[in-house]
Design an enzyme around this catalytic site. Structure first.
Site, PDB file in Angstrom:
ATOM      1  N   THR A 134      15.229 -69.116  87.773  1.00 41.65           N
ATOM      2  CA  THR A 134      16.270 -69.400  86.788  1.00 41.65           C
ATOM      3  C   THR A 134      16.975 -68.082  86.492  1.00 41.65           C
ATOM      4  O   THR A 134      16.406 -67.194  85.864  1.00 41.65           O
ATOM      5  CB  THR A 134      15.676 -69.994  85.502  1.00 41.65           C
ATOM      6  OG1 THR A 134      15.071 -71.259  85.819  1.00 41.65           O
ATOM      7  CG2 THR A 134      16.752 -70.214  84.453  1.00 41.65           C
TER       8      THR A 134
ATOM      9  N   LYS B  66      21.000 -75.894  85.347  1.00 41.27           N
ATOM     10  CA  LYS B  66      19.755 -75.510  84.680  1.00 41.27           C
ATOM     11  C   LYS B  66      20.046 -75.012  83.268  1.00 41.27           C
ATOM     12  O   LYS B  66      19.252 -75.236  82.343  1.00 41.27           O
ATOM     13  CB  LYS B  66      19.038 -74.434  85.497  1.00 41.27           C
ATOM     14  CG  LYS B  66      17.722 -73.929  84.871  1.00 41.27           C
ATOM     15  CD  LYS B  66      16.678 -75.051  84.734  1.00 41.27           C
ATOM     16  CE  LYS B  66      15.415 -74.578  84.037  1.00 41.27           C
ATOM     17  NZ  LYS B  66      14.591 -73.666  84.838  1.00 41.27           N
TER      18      LYS B  66
ATOM     19  N   LYS C 272      14.552 -65.713  77.655  1.00 42.75           N
ATOM     20  CA  LYS C 272      15.291 -65.190  78.809  1.00 42.75           C
ATOM     21  C   LYS C 272      16.319 -66.215  79.269  1.00 42.75           C
ATOM     22  O   LYS C 272      17.491 -65.887  79.492  1.00 42.75           O
ATOM     23  CB  LYS C 272      14.320 -64.850  79.945  1.00 42.75           C
ATOM     24  CG  LYS C 272      14.968 -64.230  81.185  1.00 42.75           C
ATOM     25  CD  LYS C 272      15.345 -65.245  82.256  1.00 42.75           C
ATOM     26  CE  LYS C 272      14.121 -65.841  82.923  1.00 42.75           C
ATOM     27  NZ  LYS C 272      14.504 -66.730  84.065  1.00 42.75           N
TER      28      LYS C 272
END
Length: 296
Positions: free
Chosen positions: A101, A176, A244
């Site tokens: 990701t 995502k 994150k």
């Protein structure tokens, strides 16, 4: 004409990558692995029979496909375009797939770097957590060309229950981001609901049994309510990782001039959880924060 894929490199054997690479080995593919912690790579090879290598470049030499599953943008750059990165060992006609990701900008840059070497590229972040990786039931959101996606999709289905091309390079990462934005709001809502039920003196488990059958139901409710009620968070997707990811979402939102007020707020709630020492707690630990705030 597309070539068949029989030898794959897998770079990054964390809680996700380790089982994902294992699924490929069980399908009879020749899997060559690299991990920053050598002991983890050695353990994987002993368990699955593939070979382990000292650098991403060496792991990727002779591979038809290299798959990356590491921590963040900087990690991806190091293991792909660094001097000992995967691209240095890959041949023209091979494929690079990034499961990390990461930012959409990095995916676009990797696509350019790969095209310069006549290597295909697909950004393919995943959702489903460690359990999904172990059970081969991940959702995989992909960005890239139709041809590259067609070549790699059969391999990805070994650990993905839903593998979908969302558009050009970077589209998988953008999708995502939508996933993480939605999860942030859902988990905060679930935490608030359980906290409210507790304060009201209701049986939280019975409440969930009732409302989960209606419009309030979600994956988070189904899979996290029991541990939340029990105040157990030493499992699942870590708060550090979620922060994150949300940082990536908020950076991209600024570029797109998209407004994410709830996401920004929940990101700060996760910062509170980190301050509580919960960086490695599951993301559902937002309930522990509410309980702590209620006691002050």
């Amino acid at each position: 004409m597309s070539q068949s894929i029989s030898t794959v490199a897998f770079i990054g054997l964390g809680v996700m990558g380790y089982p994902m690479a294992g699924h490929l080995a069980r399908q009879g593919l020749n899997v060559r692995v690299y991990n920053r912690t050598v002991a983890k790579a050695q353990a994987w090879s002993q368990e699955h029979g593939g070979s382990h290598h000292p650098t991403p470049r060496e792991a990727s030499e002779g591979a038809d496909l290299a798959l990356i599953c590491v921590g963040n943008d900087d990690d991806v750059r190091e293991v792909t375009i660094g001097p000992e990165g995967a691209l240095a060992g890959m041949a023209a006609g091979s494929l690079l797939v990034d499961h990390t990701t990461a930012s959409a900008g990095l995916a676009e840059a990797l696509d350019v770097a790969c095209r310069e070497r006549n290597i295909g590229f697909v950004d393919a972040p995943v959702s489903g957590g460690q359990q999904g990786a172990e059970n081969g039931a991940l959702t995989i959101m992909c960005g890239g060309s139709d041809a590259d996606f067609a070549r790699v999709k059969p391999l990805l289905t070994h650990y993905g229950k839903a593998v979908t091309l969302m558009g050009v390079a970077g589209s998988g990462q953008l999708t995502k981001m939508v996933n993480q934005i939605c999860i942030a709001g859902l988990v905060q809502g679930l935490a608030e609901g359980l906290h409210f039920a507790e304060q009201a003196g209701l049986d939280q488990q019975r409440v969930i049994e009732v409302i989960s059958k209606g419009a309030a139901g979600s994956w988070q409710m189904e899979n996290r309510h029991k541990t939340m009620i029990a105040d157990e968070y030493e499992h699942g997707f870590a708060v550090d990782w979620m922060r994150k990811d949300l940082g990536i979402c908020l950076d991209q939102a600024r570029q797109l001039q998209a407004r994410l007020p709830v996401t920004a707020l929940v990101d700060q709630f996760y910062a509170d959880v980190q301050t509580m020492g919960g960086g490695r707690w599951d993301t559902s630990s937002l309930l522990r924060r509410l309980r702590a705030v209620g006691k002050t």
